[in-house]
Structure formats: structure tokens, C-alpha cells
Design a protein around this motif. Structure first.
Motif, PDB file in Angstrom:
ATOM      1  N   GLY A  32      16.659  12.896  59.141  1.00 59.93           N
ATOM      2  CA  GLY A  32      16.552  11.923  58.607  1.00 59.93           C
ATOM      3  C   GLY A  32      16.131  12.222  56.803  1.00 59.93           C
ATOM      4  O   GLY A  32      16.289  11.696  56.125  1.00 59.93           O
ATOM      5  N   LYS A  33      14.801  13.210  57.564  1.00 55.35           N
ATOM      6  CA  LYS A  33      14.265  13.943  56.059  1.00 55.35           C
ATOM      7  C   LYS A  33      14.111  15.175  56.542  1.00 55.35           C
ATOM      8  O   LYS A  33      13.841  15.503  57.579  1.00 55.35           O
ATOM      9  N   ILE A  34      14.412  16.234  55.523  1.00 61.81           N
ATOM     10  CA  ILE A  34      13.477  17.565  55.534  1.00 61.81           C
ATOM     11  C   ILE A  34      12.270  17.404  54.641  1.00 61.81           C
ATOM     12  O   ILE A  34      12.162  17.530  53.570  1.00 61.81           O
ATOM     13  N   VAL A  35      10.866  17.465  54.879  1.00 61.45           N
ATOM     14  CA  VAL A  35      10.310  17.196  53.972  1.00 61.45           C
ATOM     15  C   VAL A  35       9.351  18.727  53.595  1.00 61.45           C
ATOM     16  O   VAL A  35       8.706  19.442  54.608  1.00 61.45           O
ATOM     17  N   ILE A  36       9.280  19.730  52.373  1.00 60.78           N
ATOM     18  CA  ILE A  36       8.367  20.063  52.529  1.00 60.78           C
ATOM     19  C   ILE A  36       7.470  20.346  51.575  1.00 60.78           C
ATOM     20  O   ILE A  36       7.415  19.294  50.193  1.00 60.78           O
ATOM     21  N   GLU A  76      11.570  16.154  49.397  1.00 61.63           N
ATOM     22  CA  GLU A  76      12.410  15.342  50.171  1.00 61.63           C
ATOM     23  C   GLU A  76      14.205  15.845  49.775  1.00 61.63           C
ATOM     24  O   GLU A  76      14.098  15.989  49.103  1.00 61.63           O
ATOM     25  N   ILE A  77      14.726  16.683  50.778  1.00 61.02           N
ATOM     26  CA  ILE A  77      16.238  17.239  51.407  1.00 61.02           C
ATOM     27  C   ILE A  77      16.623  16.861  52.410  1.00 61.02           C
ATOM     28  O   ILE A  77      15.738  16.637  53.270  1.00 61.02           O
ATOM     29  N   ILE A  89      19.238  24.180  62.133  1.00 57.70           N
ATOM     30  CA  ILE A  89      18.294  24.315  60.466  1.00 57.70           C
ATOM     31  C   ILE A  89      17.245  25.681  60.796  1.00 57.70           C
ATOM     32  O   ILE A  89      16.727  26.344  62.042  1.00 57.70           O
ATOM     33  N   ARG A  90      17.380  26.331  59.508  1.00 59.72           N
ATOM     34  CA  ARG A  90      16.856  27.382  59.426  1.00 59.72           C
ATOM     35  C   ARG A  90      15.688  26.790  58.300  1.00 59.72           C
ATOM     36  O   ARG A  90      16.372  26.485  57.390  1.00 59.72           O
ATOM     37  N   GLY A 104      14.317  12.864  62.479  1.00 59.33           N
ATOM     38  CA  GLY A 104      15.767  12.893  63.495  1.00 59.33           C
ATOM     39  C   GLY A 104      16.177  11.910  63.746  1.00 59.33           C
ATOM     40  O   GLY A 104      14.895  11.789  65.373  1.00 59.33           O
ATOM     41  N   VAL A 105      16.730  12.067  64.049  1.00 56.29           N
ATOM     42  CA  VAL A 105      17.916  10.939  65.459  1.00 56.29           C
ATOM     43  C   VAL A 105      17.244  11.664  66.529  1.00 56.29           C
ATOM     44  O   VAL A 105      19.046  13.312  66.273  1.00 56.29           O
TER      45      VAL A 105
END
Length: 110
Positions: A32-36, A76-77, A89-90, A104-105
Motif C-alpha cells: 500500500g505504501k512505504i513511509v520513510i 511516501e514511496i 524489500i530492503r 500492505g496486504v
């Protein structure tokens, strides 16, 4: 087939590219999203990679490469990325003031 909406991974930067989420066997994942987030008042960097089948880290897996952050910035990416079993995911944050959250799901195919 079952669905689980959840936090898939969380990490704090340590200067190394580390696995923060591996898709389990017989499972697919939709990110859904990656937040840094930069949690202090520095100007660190971050890197995020998506590696198919847990492949060794190479440039073609990078979706963000040594991106500079400003103090207290959040970005967000990766909206809508789809992954299959053993994809990874790294994340690398240049300091411990950089955090990464992956939502995510998971879709279990068994």
C-alpha cells in the motif's frame, strides 16, 4: 485464499541495506505504501530496493537510491507494488534517525 491487511515491516536505519520484509511462501503481497521518516533534526539519506526472489542487491532493484532527507521530513514511496513469494524489500537509513514502515496486504494462496 485469505487476506491480511497489516504492517509488513518496520526498520530503523543502521547504515546497511537490510531485508525488512520477505513475502512468505504461498503468498503474494500488495504494498500500500512505504513511509520513510527522519525523526531528529538531521539530514540523513535512505535507500529502498525491491529484490525479486531474494536476489542479491544490485542497482536494478533500487526504487530510491541514497535520497537526502531534511529535518523531520516524511516521504511516501512504492504505492501499489505487487510482490510474490520470496520477493524482498530492503531498506538502508544512513542513521538511526531514519525509520521505514511498510503497509500492505498479504494474500495467502493455500
Amino acid at each position: 485464499m485469505s487476506y491480511a491487511f497489516k504492517i509488513l515491516g518496520q526498520a530503523v536505519g543502521d547504515g546497511s541495506l537490510n531485508d525488512i520484509y520477505t513475502v512468505p511462501s504461498e503468498t503474494q503481497a500488495i504494498i500500500g505504501k512505504i513511509v520513510i521518516a527522519e525523526t531528529a533534526n538531521g539530514t540523513p539519506t535512505y535507500t529502498v530496493a525491491l529484490a525479486p526472489s531474494g536476489a542479491s542487491a544490485v542497482d536494478k532493484h533500487l526504487i530510491a537510491n541514497t535520497v537526502a532527507l531534511t529535518a523531520r521530513q516524511t516521504v511516501e514511496i512504492g504505492k501499489g507494488a505487487t510482490l510474490t513469494e520470496t520477493d524482498v524489500i530492503r531498506f538502508n537509513g544512513s542513521t538511526s534517525a531514519v525509520t521505514c514502515q511498510v503497509w500492505g496486504v498479504e494474500i495467502n494462496n493455500s
